[in-house]
Design a protein around this motif. Structure first.
Motif, PDB file in Angstrom:
ATOM      1  N   ASP A   1      59.492  39.256  43.626  1.00  0.00           N
ATOM      2  CA  ASP A   1      58.777  38.371  42.456  1.00  0.00           C
ATOM      3  C   ASP A   1      57.721  37.148  42.783  1.00  0.00           C
ATOM      4  N   PHE A   2      57.781  36.619  44.278  1.00  0.00           N
ATOM      5  CA  PHE A   2      56.675  35.741  44.484  1.00  0.00           C
ATOM      6  C   PHE A   2      55.702  36.212  45.308  1.00  0.00           C
ATOM      7  N   ILE A   3      55.272  37.720  45.297  1.00  0.00           N
ATOM      8  CA  ILE A   3      54.209  37.977  46.156  1.00  0.00           C
ATOM      9  C   ILE A   3      52.972  37.309  45.609  1.00  0.00           C
ATOM     10  N   PHE A   4      52.701  37.009  44.445  1.00  0.00           N
ATOM     11  CA  PHE A   4      51.396  36.199  43.811  1.00  0.00           C
ATOM     12  C   PHE A   4      51.442  35.060  44.563  1.00  0.00           C
ATOM     13  N   SER A   5      52.254  34.348  44.671  1.00  0.00           N
ATOM     14  CA  SER A   5      52.182  33.053  45.140  1.00  0.00           C
ATOM     15  C   SER A   5      51.768  33.068  46.612  1.00  0.00           C
ATOM     16  N   ALA A   6      52.252  34.058  47.425  1.00  0.00           N
ATOM     17  CA  ALA A   6      51.879  34.305  48.922  1.00  0.00           C
ATOM     18  C   ALA A   6      50.158  34.778  49.018  1.00  0.00           C
ATOM     19  N   PHE A   7      49.922  35.565  47.908  1.00  0.00           N
ATOM     20  CA  PHE A   7      48.581  35.999  47.745  1.00  0.00           C
ATOM     21  C   PHE A   7      47.529  34.734  47.759  1.00  0.00           C
ATOM     22  N   PHE A   8      48.100  33.934  46.703  1.00  0.00           N
ATOM     23  CA  PHE A   8      47.431  32.782  46.336  1.00  0.00           C
ATOM     24  C   PHE A   8      47.178  31.766  47.472  1.00  0.00           C
TER      25      PHE A   8
ATOM     26  N   PHE B   1      42.430  55.061  38.364  1.00  0.00           N
ATOM     27  CA  PHE B   1      43.035  55.228  39.498  1.00  0.00           C
ATOM     28  C   PHE B   1      42.211  54.211  40.440  1.00  0.00           C
ATOM     29  N   ILE B   2      40.983  53.981  40.633  1.00  0.00           N
ATOM     30  CA  ILE B   2      40.262  53.125  41.505  1.00  0.00           C
ATOM     31  C   ILE B   2      40.984  51.577  41.220  1.00  0.00           C
ATOM     32  N   LEU B   3      41.128  51.264  39.979  1.00  0.00           N
ATOM     33  CA  LEU B   3      41.678  49.980  39.934  1.00  0.00           C
ATOM     34  C   LEU B   3      43.123  49.760  40.504  1.00  0.00           C
ATOM     35  N   CYS B   4      44.013  50.599  39.888  1.00  0.00           N
ATOM     36  CA  CYS B   4      45.375  50.483  40.755  1.00  0.00           C
ATOM     37  C   CYS B   4      45.324  50.666  42.213  1.00  0.00           C
ATOM     38  N   CYS B   5      44.403  51.525  42.903  1.00  0.00           N
ATOM     39  CA  CYS B   5      44.479  51.552  44.164  1.00  0.00           C
ATOM     40  C   CYS B   5      43.910  50.314  45.018  1.00  0.00           C
TER      41      CYS B   5
ATOM     42  N   PHE C   1      52.565  46.969  30.731  1.00  0.00           N
ATOM     43  CA  PHE C   1      51.959  46.430  31.854  1.00  0.00           C
ATOM     44  C   PHE C   1      51.546  44.984  31.825  1.00  0.00           C
ATOM     45  N   GLY C   2      50.928  44.630  30.342  1.00  0.00           N
ATOM     46  CA  GLY C   2      50.092  43.502  30.099  1.00  0.00           C
ATOM     47  C   GLY C   2      51.452  42.283  30.199  1.00  0.00           C
ATOM     48  N   ILE C   3      52.446  42.545  29.427  1.00  0.00           N
ATOM     49  CA  ILE C   3      53.382  41.611  29.368  1.00  0.00           C
ATOM     50  C   ILE C   3      54.049  41.347  30.637  1.00  0.00           C
ATOM     51  N   GLN C   4      54.252  42.394  31.532  1.00  0.00           N
ATOM     52  CA  GLN C   4      54.805  42.214  32.650  1.00  0.00           C
ATOM     53  C   GLN C   4      54.111  41.351  33.934  1.00  0.00           C
ATOM     54  N   ILE C   5      52.703  41.785  33.517  1.00  0.00           N
ATOM     55  CA  ILE C   5      51.662  40.956  34.485  1.00  0.00           C
ATOM     56  C   ILE C   5      51.860  39.509  34.233  1.00  0.00           C
ATOM     57  N   PHE C   6      51.852  39.052  32.670  1.00  0.00           N
ATOM     58  CA  PHE C   6      51.756  37.920  32.302  1.00  0.00           C
ATOM     59  C   PHE C   6      53.116  37.114  32.661  1.00  0.00           C
ATOM     60  N   THR C   7      54.007  37.801  32.426  1.00  0.00           N
ATOM     61  CA  THR C   7      55.603  36.891  32.764  1.00  0.00           C
ATOM     62  C   THR C   7      55.780  36.672  34.237  1.00  0.00           C
ATOM     63  N   ILE C   8      55.239  37.607  35.181  1.00  0.00           N
ATOM     64  CA  ILE C   8      55.565  37.172  36.472  1.00  0.00           C
ATOM     65  C   ILE C   8      54.535  36.166  37.135  1.00  0.00           C
TER      66      ILE C   8
ATOM     67  N   ILE D   1      43.731  38.592  39.124  1.00  0.00           N
ATOM     68  CA  ILE D   1      43.613  38.613  37.669  1.00  0.00           C
ATOM     69  C   ILE D   1      42.786  39.443  36.814  1.00  0.00           C
ATOM     70  N   VAL D   2      41.405  39.398  37.537  1.00  0.00           N
ATOM     71  CA  VAL D   2      40.356  40.065  36.771  1.00  0.00           C
ATOM     72  C   VAL D   2      40.434  41.388  36.809  1.00  0.00           C
ATOM     73  N   VAL D   3      40.932  41.831  37.927  1.00  0.00           N
ATOM     74  CA  VAL D   3      41.188  43.329  38.098  1.00  0.00           C
ATOM     75  C   VAL D   3      42.311  43.980  36.984  1.00  0.00           C
ATOM     76  N   TYR D   4      43.415  43.037  37.078  1.00  0.00           N
ATOM     77  CA  TYR D   4      44.371  43.363  36.284  1.00  0.00           C
ATOM     78  C   TYR D   4      44.144  43.438  34.780  1.00  0.00           C
ATOM     79  N   PHE D   5      43.102  42.341  34.610  1.00  0.00           N
ATOM     80  CA  PHE D   5      42.699  42.400  33.094  1.00  0.00           C
ATOM     81  C   PHE D   5      41.616  43.777  32.756  1.00  0.00           C
ATOM     82  N   LEU D   6      41.013  43.998  33.903  1.00  0.00           N
ATOM     83  CA  LEU D   6      40.365  45.314  33.552  1.00  0.00           C
ATOM     84  C   LEU D   6      41.348  46.473  33.370  1.00  0.00           C
TER      85      LEU D   6
END
Length: 410
Positions: free
Chosen positions: A302-309, A71-75, A354-361, A321-326
């Motif tokens: 689709d491109f929210i990671f680019s804006a965040f970067f 719960f903490i990680l997804c929040c 979850f893992g495949i979806q995170i990697f692909t996007i 990415i580390v939080v997603y990895f955890l």
């Protein structure tokens, strides 16, 4: 997983407090972004914090043998996503905050239901049938969006049944392979190809890829059949070539991936703008509110990671990415902890999705692989994705409680 010791509980409470602090600081920056103070982002942050704290303490008290890290990680990820959405489009952020609240409620409900009734003997055919109905319904009643007919419209609300189908498909695979062997290979693989065919008919090729590789990984984890894995990889190559041959948008995305500079104003526009944003972010980022995410198409999805970067830089993107990895690590750890093969494979299936979806996007927006059009869990705008992601984590939480004998207080 025992009831939390005081020291461990204090660590989790500190982490949830850090998440709240990050949100408050970001809200303060956004409140002064236009040069004139606006309390709206602060109100949104306070609502988020209230929902998060209520969810955290409620689940900890009612489910003492849960995994609080989920719960903490997804929040934490949701917090970052809401910050970016408000910075890009305040209206989308307000809607996403509502979906976050609904997701937290369903996380609690799915944890309780999964812990209590997960061992009911449903049978793999029922899980397959539900998956079939979910994926077939958009072909009959759905509307086309972004080139694929994978949505069902209820007035102003759009629902993507494939998000729920990820859960039922994972349960289908787990129930079929719980004996660590394939008893009726023709029937089993036929059912998988039916699922993939429905996604292909809906032109949801990103979803088809997601389901295909998830099935491949779960089959290998359950049976250790290297021959099936090799055949599956060969099949993926063949499917990719056929997709390139028969689907025009696949050719467009492949060409844009191989050489986006060939047609910057046209086919390569999305990925080029994404790469420009990433390059602009550099190591430390431009700062929250100082980037130009409005230049990036589909930036809230689709491109929210680019804006965040762009605004948080390589350091911020690496931390995300580390939080997603955890989060993936916790899912795998839960699966490895469980002796019951059905629960183990169910948890692994949800985690693999979850893992495949995170990697692909993420791989798509940085030009590592072609874009697939899937969303970034807990961060991209979208009610279906947000709610079903919370339900998936709730099932993981219920699995670990059920497997290790978790009981609710009172």
């Amino acid at each position: 997983m025992k009831q939390l010791e005081p020291r461990t509980e204090a660590i989790y409470n500190k982490n949830i407090a850090i998440t709240a602090l990050v949100g408050i600081l970001a809200a303060l920056l956004l409140a002064f972004r236009e040069g004139v103070f606006s309390p709206v982002p602060i109100y949104g942050s306070l609502i988020f914090i209230v929902i998060m704290f209520v969810g955290h303490f409620l689940t900890n008290h009612l489910f003492p043998k849960q995994d609080p890290a989920l719960f903490i990680l997804c929040c934490f990820i949701c917090q970052l996503g809401l910050v970016m959405l408000y910075r890009i489009d305040p209206e989308s952020a307000a809607k996403q905050l509502i979906w976050f609240g609904i997701g937290c409620l369903l996380y609690f409900i799915s944890s309780f239901v999964c812990r209590t009734w997960i061992e009911i003997k449903v049978g793999p055919f029922i899980f397959f049938l539900v998956t079939f109905v979910l994926l077939a319904s958009p072909l009959i009643f759905g509307v086309e969006r972004y080139g694929s007919k994978s949505w069902i419209s209820f007035g102003n609300f759009l629902f993507q049944p494939s998000e729920l189908a990820k859960i039922t498909f994972s349960l289908f695979l787990a129930d079929t392979l719980k004996e660590h062997k394939i008893e009726d290979s023709i029937k089993f693989f036929g059912q998988i190809f039916v699922v993939l065919g429905l996604l292909a008919f809906a032109r949801d090729l990103g979803g088809a890829m997601l389901f295909y590789f998830a099935a491949l990984i779960i089959i290998f984890a359950a049976t250790s059949r290297l021959d099936l894995t090799v055949l599956g990889l060969i099949g993926a190559v063949v499917a990719g070539l056929l997709g390139y041959q028969f689907f025009g948008h696949v050719r467009v995305r492949t060409k844009a991936w191989l050489n986006p500079w060939e047609d910057v104003p046209g086919k390569g526009y999305q990925i080029v703008q994404s790469l420009f944003a990433i390059a602009e972010g550099g190591f430390f980022g431009t700062g929250l509110g100082l980037g130009r995410p409005d230049y990036i198409p589909a930036v809230t999805t689709d491109f929210i990671f680019s804006a965040f970067f762009e605004e948080f830089g390589f350091l911020g993107a690496s931390a995300l990415i580390v939080v997603y990895f955890l989060l993936i690590y916790r899912g795998i750890k839960i699966s490895l902890t469980i002796e019951n093969s059905f629960l183990c494979l169910s948890g692994l299936g949800i985690t693999v999705f979850f893992g495949i979806q995170i990697f692909t996007i993420i791989g798509g927006v940085i030009k590592l692989i072609p874009m697939t059009g899937v969303t970034l869990p807990f961060m991209s705008y979208g009610g279906s994705s947000m709610v079903m992601s919370f339900i998936s984590l709730g099932i993981l939480n219920g699995i670990i409680m059920r497997a290790l004998g978790g009981e609710a207080d009172g």
